[in-house]
Write an enzyme that holds these catalytic residues in place. Sequence first.
Site, PDB file in Angstrom:
ATOM      1  N   LYS A  11       0.766  -0.996  -0.250  1.00  0.00           N
ATOM      2  CA  LYS A  11      -0.062  -0.029  -0.153  1.00  0.00           C
ATOM      3  C   LYS A  11       0.733   1.229   0.124  1.00  0.00           C
ATOM      4  O   LYS A  11       2.486   1.269   0.592  1.00  0.00           O
ATOM      5  CB  LYS A  11      -1.582   0.016   1.373  1.00  0.00           C
ATOM      6  CG  LYS A  11      -0.438  -0.151   2.462  1.00  0.00           C
ATOM      7  CD  LYS A  11       0.166   1.066   2.814  1.00  0.00           C
ATOM      8  CE  LYS A  11       0.820   1.911   4.081  1.00  0.00           C
ATOM      9  NZ  LYS A  11       1.730   3.027   4.031  1.00  0.00           N
ATOM     10  N   ASP A  36      -3.004  -0.491   9.496  1.00  0.00           N
ATOM     11  CA  ASP A  36      -3.003  -0.740   7.407  1.00  0.00           C
ATOM     12  C   ASP A  36      -4.044  -1.960   7.345  1.00  0.00           C
ATOM     13  O   ASP A  36      -3.778  -2.165   6.186  1.00  0.00           O
ATOM     14  CB  ASP A  36      -1.657  -0.488   6.714  1.00  0.00           C
ATOM     15  CG  ASP A  36      -1.072   0.519   7.355  1.00  0.00           C
ATOM     16  OD1 ASP A  36      -2.009   1.569   7.239  1.00  0.00           O
ATOM     17  OD2 ASP A  36       0.087   0.488   7.180  1.00  0.00           O
TER      18      ASP A  36
HETATM   19  C1  LIG Z   1       1.958   5.207   8.471  1.00  0.00           C
HETATM   20  C2  LIG Z   1       0.739   4.410   8.102  1.00  0.00           C
HETATM   21  C3  LIG Z   1      -0.135   4.573   7.228  1.00  0.00           C
HETATM   22  O1  LIG Z   1      -0.857   4.147   5.782  1.00  0.00           O
HETATM   23  O2  LIG Z   1       1.808   3.148   7.922  1.00  0.00           O
HETATM   24  P1  LIG Z   1       3.172   2.686   6.989  1.00  0.00           P
HETATM   25  O3  LIG Z   1       3.358   3.790   5.962  1.00  0.00           O
HETATM   26  O4  LIG Z   1       4.153   2.582   8.834  1.00  0.00           O
HETATM   27  O5  LIG Z   1       3.032   0.916   6.865  1.00  0.00           O
HETATM   28  C4  LIG Z   1      -0.002   3.631   9.486  1.00  0.00           C
HETATM   29  O6  LIG Z   1      -0.420   4.977  10.062  1.00  0.00           O
HETATM   30  C5  LIG Z   1       0.831   2.550  10.227  1.00  0.00           C
HETATM   31  O7  LIG Z   1       0.241   1.845  10.132  1.00  0.00           O
HETATM   32  P2  LIG Z   1       0.215   0.334  11.310  1.00  0.00           P
HETATM   33  O8  LIG Z   1       2.006   0.333  10.638  1.00  0.00           O
HETATM   34  O9  LIG Z   1       0.077  -0.456  10.852  1.00  0.00           O
HETATM   35  O10 LIG Z   1       0.474   1.075  12.665  1.00  0.00           O
HETATM   36  P3  LIG Z   1       0.218  -0.094  13.681  1.00  0.00           P
HETATM   37  O11 LIG Z   1       1.223  -1.306  13.719  1.00  0.00           O
HETATM   38  O12 LIG Z   1      -1.102  -0.482  13.975  1.00  0.00           O
HETATM   39  O13 LIG Z   1       0.999   0.762  15.043  1.00  0.00           O
HETATM   40  C6  LIG Z   1       2.340   1.084  14.568  1.00  0.00           C
HETATM   41  C7  LIG Z   1       3.000   1.890  15.198  1.00  0.00           C
HETATM   42  O14 LIG Z   1       2.584   3.638  14.794  1.00  0.00           O
HETATM   43  C8  LIG Z   1       2.147   4.308  15.178  1.00  0.00           C
HETATM   44  N1  LIG Z   1       0.528   4.956  15.102  1.00  0.00           N
HETATM   45  C9  LIG Z   1       0.077   3.487  13.979  1.00  0.00           C
HETATM   46  C10 LIG Z   1      -1.635   4.831  13.331  1.00  0.00           C
HETATM   47  C11 LIG Z   1      -1.900   5.923  14.318  1.00  0.00           C
HETATM   48  N2  LIG Z   1      -3.078   6.153  13.294  1.00  0.00           N
HETATM   49  N3  LIG Z   1      -1.067   6.672  14.119  1.00  0.00           N
HETATM   50  C12 LIG Z   1       0.338   7.011  15.205  1.00  0.00           C
HETATM   51  O15 LIG Z   1       0.851   7.053  16.139  1.00  0.00           O
HETATM   52  C13 LIG Z   1       2.406   4.211  17.551  1.00  0.00           C
HETATM   53  O16 LIG Z   1       3.156   4.540  17.965  1.00  0.00           O
HETATM   54  C14 LIG Z   1       2.036   2.381  16.863  1.00  0.00           C
HETATM   55  O17 LIG Z   1       2.391   1.801  17.878  1.00  0.00           O
END
Ligand SMILES: C[C@@](CO)(OP(=O)(O)O)[C@H](O)COP(=O)(O)OP(=O)(O)OC[C@H]1O[C@@H](n2ccc(N)nc2=O)[C@H](O)[C@@H]1O
Length: 302
Positions: free
Chosen positions: A18, A154
């Site tokens: 994604k 995600d």
């Molecule tokens: C930033 C994003 C954008 O799509 O993804 P990535 O680019 O890293 O894959 C997401 O918000 C990440 O999603 P994901 O990696 O599934 O997050 P989670 O496992 O639920 O959370 C991991 C950590 O990221 C932070 N987190 C995540 C989601 C959110 N809305 N707020 C947060 O602050 C928190 O510190 C949490 O403990």
Amino acid sequence: MIDTDIIGRTVRVDCPAKTNLTLHVGAPRAEWGGRHELDTIYCAISVCDTVTATAKAPGTGFSLSIEGAHLGDLASSGSDMRRNHAVLALFAIAEAAGRDPDVGLTITKRIPVGAGLGGGSADAAATLLAVNRLWELDWPLERLSEIAATLGADMPFCLFGGYARGTGFGERLEIFAPDGEQARELAAQGFRGHVLVGAYQAQLSTPEVYAAFDHLGTDGTLSNHLQRAAISLHPRSGQAIDAAAGAGASHAFLSGSGPSVVAFAPDNRTVRAITDVWRNERLVDRIIVATAPAAPSISVTQ
Ligand SMILES: C[C@@](CO)(OP(=O)(O)O)[C@H](O)COP(=O)(O)OP(=O)(O)OC[C@H]1O[C@@H](n2ccc(N)nc2=O)[C@H](O)[C@@H]1O
Ligand SMILES: Nc1ncnc2c1ncn2[C@@H]1O[C@H](COP(=O)(O)OP(=O)(O)O)[C@@H](O)[C@H]1O
């Protein structure tokens, strides 16, 4: 059905990475464990991990094997397979179904690890889709999505692919129909067709990027609110974004929490121009050419 009937059956799922076409980050919320309120447009891109799930004999438990040329921190000996997102997904669906997780999982990784491309979420989503078919649960995506939301922000989106708007902490979805008005608008804005992913050996930790965002904020002009924070931790991503924009990308931005960079190219000539500048100026470590949008595919192979 008696479990022994399905021993050896294998289901294969190819699940796309994604990216976030927009990622608007609000305040952290205590009731979501400190996760931030989000408003994001997800888009699945055709860089796919493959997960196969094979039914094992009752009582033999799960197994996991991972292959791929770029495994990042998954390759380290300290990487605990019980904390792999695919295994967590297997345990979660087994618990919901009241069954033992007697399943052999293999993951062929092509999605760069710790790259803002949701690779772990894709593997978890692929596992839910595969086990749903393997055990003939036939649960609708909405039910799988509820399980996915307990594991990561995600993960629900990765079950669907295509385009969707995510709110809440990212788990609340409005799916955009492939031929609907929102999908047509995104395509008209250039978020369709050729996509280049600029990938790095380095990984960024999602919680660390959110923490940097809490400190630095965003500059208001960026459609990805995490971009400034991630670039402060990994400046090459910023250089690659600027170079892609200069080479004619219709959109170039940090993918999610980075450090990967995504560039949409309107035609093959622009694909070559972006590839050349990234390569010649060593702005990325690896270039993956893909298309968007993409969706998971499921097949029973045995
Ligand atoms: C930033 C994003 C954008 O799509 O993804 P990535 O680019 O890293 O894959 C997401 O918000 C990440 O999603 P994901 O990696 O599934 O997050 P989670 O496992 O639920 O959370 C991991 C950590 O990221 C932070 N987190 C995540 C989601 C959110 N809305 N707020 C947060 O602050 C928190 O510190 C949490 O403990
Ligand atoms: N199946 C998996 N694929 C990728 N990473 C995983 C997986 N299971 C656990 N992880 C861990 O999750 C972290 C984030 O990886 P990933 O999901 O690829 O990145 P991101 O959250 O930036 O999209 C990594 O540190 C990795 O070790």
